[in-house]
Design a protein around this motif. Structure first.
Motif, short mmCIF file in Angstrom:
data_model
loop_
_atom_site.label_atom_id
_atom_site.label_comp_id
_atom_site.label_asym_id
_atom_site.label_seq_id
_atom_site.Cartn_x
_atom_site.Cartn_y
_atom_site.Cartn_z
N LYS A 85 -3.09 -21.78 -18.33
CA LYS A 85 -2.65 -20.51 -18.91
C LYS A 85 -3.81 -19.80 -19.61
CE LYS A 85 1.29 -20.40 -20.95
NZ LYS A 85 2.40 -20.60 -21.92
N LEU A 86 -4.63 -20.53 -20.35
CA LEU A 86 -5.74 -19.92 -21.07
C LEU A 86 -6.85 -19.49 -20.12
CD1 LEU A 86 -5.99 -22.22 -24.22
CD2 LEU A 86 -4.70 -20.12 -23.90
N ILE A 87 -7.15 -20.35 -19.11
CA ILE A 87 -8.21 -19.99 -18.17
C ILE A 87 -7.78 -18.80 -17.32
CG2 ILE A 87 -9.57 -20.84 -16.22
CD1 ILE A 87 -9.57 -23.55 -17.49
N ASP A 88 -6.48 -18.70 -17.01
CA ASP A 88 -5.99 -17.52 -16.29
C ASP A 88 -6.22 -16.25 -17.11
OD1 ASP A 88 -5.22 -18.91 -14.09
OD2 ASP A 88 -3.11 -19.06 -14.63
N GLN A 89 -6.05 -16.33 -18.41
CA GLN A 89 -6.31 -15.17 -19.26
C GLN A 89 -7.77 -14.74 -19.16
OE1 GLN A 89 -3.02 -14.34 -19.72
NE2 GLN A 89 -3.58 -13.68 -21.79
N VAL A 90 -8.67 -15.71 -19.12
CA VAL A 90 -10.09 -15.39 -18.96
C VAL A 90 -10.34 -14.76 -17.59
CG1 VAL A 90 -12.42 -16.36 -18.91
CG2 VAL A 90 -10.74 -17.25 -20.52
N ILE A 152 -10.49 -15.47 -6.17
CA ILE A 152 -11.21 -16.57 -5.52
C ILE A 152 -12.53 -16.08 -4.93
CG2 ILE A 152 -11.11 -18.25 -3.65
CD1 ILE A 152 -8.10 -18.45 -4.11
N SER A 153 -12.50 -14.90 -4.30
CA SER A 153 -13.73 -14.37 -3.70
C SER A 153 -14.79 -14.08 -4.76
CB SER A 153 -13.41 -13.11 -2.91
OG SER A 153 -13.04 -12.05 -3.78
N MET A 154 -14.36 -13.72 -5.96
CA MET A 154 -15.30 -13.45 -7.06
C MET A 154 -15.65 -14.70 -7.85
SD MET A 154 -15.88 -10.14 -6.98
CE MET A 154 -16.35 -9.63 -8.62
N HIS A 155 -15.05 -15.83 -7.47
CA HIS A 155 -15.23 -17.10 -8.19
C HIS A 155 -14.76 -16.99 -9.65
CE1 HIS A 155 -17.39 -18.83 -4.83
NE2 HIS A 155 -18.19 -17.77 -4.80
N TYR A 156 -13.68 -16.21 -9.83
CA TYR A 156 -13.08 -16.08 -11.16
C TYR A 156 -11.77 -16.86 -11.25
CZ TYR A 156 -16.31 -12.25 -12.30
OH TYR A 156 -17.42 -11.51 -12.57
N ASP A 157 -11.39 -17.57 -10.23
CA ASP A 157 -10.16 -18.34 -10.27
C ASP A 157 -10.33 -19.57 -11.14
OD1 ASP A 157 -11.96 -19.08 -8.01
OD2 ASP A 157 -10.57 -20.76 -7.84
N ARG A 159 -10.10 -22.83 -10.62
CA ARG A 159 -10.92 -23.93 -10.11
C ARG A 159 -12.41 -23.63 -10.23
NH1 ARG A 159 -9.17 -26.14 -4.39
NH2 ARG A 159 -7.32 -26.52 -5.69
N SER A 160 -12.80 -22.40 -9.91
CA SER A 160 -14.22 -22.03 -9.98
C SER A 160 -14.72 -22.02 -11.42
CB SER A 160 -14.43 -20.66 -9.33
OG SER A 160 -14.05 -20.68 -7.97
#
Length: 720
Positions: A85-90, A152-157, A159-160
């Motif tokens: 949840k927190l990483i999604d906010q980022v 995902i393409s920006m590597h902002y997901d 996992r990345s």
């Protein structure tokens, strides 16, 4: 297995290893030369967990317990930071920044390079809505799944970002370090600061809310338990008022003490009554009827007075007993008793002139005993009455006591529940007031690029390729069970070794030209090793002359060795006979083309004319026969004795052991047997029976000769 063999294998493939390592280094160079620089941003979050001032009121402040609790709290906080949840906010804030800023951290890639302005605005609306609600993108929704593909393409997901995110406690300090690595210094700082802020906000809102909910719940529960306790107390109080109960314990103790006191009085009174009755009967027995008539006639008047006094004393005694032995009645009773005694003495003094005056004292004594007996008898009735009254009061208290104890038990349970909830409420309330306060110590700032690791990666690739090469060769060496050294053959078979002969390079040599002058240089190492084998054979023969040469299988070089040994013995002026005992494959016969044959000699059907050469060859015609089919064993043995007289050494080239009895028949007549084993072959399961046969020969088996072995340095050693 010897490690020296492994090093020999490395030496053999040294060029291959060098090529593999060089190729790995070159490939690594071209792979890492275009890698971008790395920028690391780092921030610290103060937790207050190890701040001693916030733990003064902790119930359990022992070092071990506090250390365990500290580790748990730090682990819990670090896991909260890693929440999706927190990483999604980022992630949302990163993509919003890149889509709306003129200086994005990363540019759109792949299929998203040509997004229209309307599509970008739509994406911003969805991302901002998700940022406000804190909800993840739904992969089941086609539109939101596309936006997730953009992340995902920006590597902002998630996992990345997790891949380059490092969260850890700074040693034993009070701080949690959050670190992020990327190719852009502003991006690294943005991720770290945003994640720290989201974490602190999430903890402040959610964790504190949970603590507040817990305090409120315990407060309501505490109020319920307090009301339940008060209700139980009120019920007990009303029951005592209704039944006139002050204190059951004190009342029951008082009544029980009175019962014990009256019981003691009753027992004492019974003893007095029995004693007076007995004494009175004893006194009366001393009077006769006439004397008693006199006394009764004389003292009638005094007796009336005594009876009156006695009645008064009885009435006063009853009042004394009913009053619970009140001391205020004691003086009056004592006064009446004194008066009664004086009246009795007056009666006795009045009749001193009677001739039977000696019995007056007994009469007085009898009257006193009667008075005491009557007093005791009347007192017992009063005591029994009081005991009955006290027992009735005590019995009436029993049901009251049972009911009161039930109320008190309910009150005890309610009190324990109330105190337990009160303790939990106080602890939770105290913990919520003194819980940790999170704060970002200082914001992360863009930093310079990290030292390049390109050379390190290139070096690691070279070392890794070298290690893999060595490992592969070691595995091949370990799995290779071929015999390359004499010591390995000895270990595998548990049979002795005579020596080893090297491989002769080039085409298959002609046995007739093997020792010619043009072959001396090529055969030098072979000749030196052969001399060593010849010496070992002489040591084994110890003056005997017949040597059988065999092998386990076909093609191991025993014919070459037999021929070479014949030349070696002839070089030391020995007269040699070489017998071709292989009827199936008579290689010696085909190469030398002798004029003498085994079939002719051992059958003794014709005269054999021997030559005077140093080396004589006894060939065979290659017929389908065996030695013992040519002649009888005794005759053959006799023929061998004749040969021993003519020659210094007799060499027999036997068929291999896998030819069943063909080799064994020749071995019967040999003094010693040697077996040739070709190098770079393994000892198979099918060979075990032949090795077992060689072991049964005991002292007749001289040992192995390892043929075609790779021997390094033998020629150099001989030159020295």
């Amino acid at each position: 297995m010897e490690i020296s063999g492994y090093f020999k294998l490395l030496k053999k493939y040294i060029l291959v290893i060098i090529v593999v390592v060089a190729a790995a280094v070159v490939a690594s160079y071209f792979w890492v030369k275009n890698l971008p620089d790395e920028y690391v941003s780092r921030t610290q979050i103060a937790t207050g967990i190890v701040d001693a001032s916030t733990h003064i009121l902790d119930k359990d402040n022992s070092p071990n317990a506090q250390s365990d609790q500290i580790n748990r709290e730090f682990s819990n906080l670090m896991e909260i930071i890693k929440l999706k949840k927190l990483i999604d906010q980022v992630s949302y804030q990163l993509i919003i920044h890149d889509l709306s800023s003129s200086a994005p951290f990363r540019k759109l890639k792949n299929d998203f390079k040509g997004l229209s302005q309307a599509a970008i605005q739509h994406a911003l609306v969805v991302y901002r809505a998700k940022l406000i609600t804190g909800a993840p993108l739904s992969l089941y929704n086609k539109d939101e799944n596309g936006l997730n593909e953009l992340l995902i393409s920006m590597h902002y997901d998630e996992r990345s970002l997790r891949k380059y995110l490092d969260i850890a406690r700074d040693e034993e300090s009070d701080f949690i370090a959050v670190q992020f690595t990327s190719e852009n210094p502003q991006l690294s700082a943005f991720v770290v600061n945003t994640l720290a802020k989201e974490f602190i906000d999430y903890y402040s809102v959610n964790i504190k809310k949970n603590e507040s909910n817990a305090v409120d719940f315990l407060s309501n529960l505490l109020e319920e338990k307090r009301n339940a306790l008060n209700q139980k107390k009120e019920e007990l109080q009303q029951y005592k008022i209704k039944n006139g109960i002050l204190n059951l314990d004190d009342q029951s103790k008082t009544i029980f003490a009175q019962i014990l006191a009256y019981t003691d009085k009753k027992l004492e009174n019974q003893r007095t009554l029995a004693a007076n009755e007995g004494a009175l009967q004893n006194v009366l027995s001393k009077f006769d009827p006439n004397s008693r008539k006199y006394i009764e006639a004389s003292i009638n008047q005094n007796n009336a007075e005594i009876a009156t006094t006695n009645d008064q004393l009885k009435a006063l005694t009853d009042e004394y007993v009913h009053a619970g032995f009140d001391p205020k009645y004691k003086p009056a009773i004592d006064s009446l008793q004194s008066t009664l005694v004086k009246q009795l003495h007056t009666t006795s003094d009045k009749y001193l002139v009677d001739p039977r005056i000696g019995k007056d004292n007994l009469v007085v004594k009898a009257q006193e005993l009667e008075v005491s007996r009557d007093l005791a008898k009347y007192s017992e009735k009063s005591i029994n009455k009081e005991l009955a009254s006290l027992n009735a009061k005590f019995s009436r208290l029993v049901p009251f006591d049972a009911t009161v104890k039930t109320y008190e038990f309910d009150i005890d349970i309610a009190t324990k529940e109330y105190l337990d909830v009160l303790g939990r409420y106080n602890a939770t309330n105290l913990q919520s007031k003194f819980s940790i306060r999170l704060a970002q110590v200082e914001p992360a700032t863009p930093d310079v690029a990290q030292p390049s690791k390109k050379m390190l990666l290139i070096g690691l690739s070279g070392m890794a390729s070298l290690f893999l090469s060595l490992l592969v060769l070691f595995i091949l060496y370990y799995l290779d069970d071929n015999i390359t050294e004499p010591s390995t053959l000895v270990a595998r078979t548990n049979l002795p070794m005579l020596g080893a002969l090297n491989m002769i390079k080039g085409p298959k040599p002609d046995l007739r030209k093997l020792w010619d002058v043009e072959n001396r240089t090529k055969m030098q190492q072979f000749k030196e090793l052969l001399r060593s084998v010849r010496f070992e054979i002489d040591q084994e023969l110890k003056g005997e002359k017949v040597l059988a040469i065999t092998s386990i299988g076909v093609g191991e070089g025993k014919t070459l060795i037999a021929t070479s040994l014949a030349y070696a013995y002839s070089s030391i002026n020995k007269k040699v006979l070489l017998i071709d005992g292989n009827f199936v494959n008579p290689s010696v016969t085909l190469s030398v083309q002798p004029t003498l044959f085994v079939e002719d000699y051992f059958r003794a059907t014709s005269y054999t004319e021997w030559d005077n050469a140093k080396i004589s060859v006894l060939g065979n015609r290659g017929a389908d026969t065996t030695l013992l089919e040519i002649n009888d064993e005794k005759l053959i043995a006799a023929q061998f004795e004749q040969l021993k007289l003519r020659y210094d050494i007799i060499l027999i080239d036997l068929p291999p052991l896998d030819s069943l009895n063909n080799a064994k028949e020749w071995i019967l007549f040999a003094n010693k047997t040697v077996a040739v084993f070709e190098a770079n072959r393994s000892v198979k399961n099918s060979h075990k029976e032949y090795i077992a046969y060689l072991k049964t020969l005991n002292n007749k088996f001289a040992g192995w000769i390892l043929n075609k072995a790779t021997i390094i340095g033998a020629s150099k050693k001989s030159k020295n």
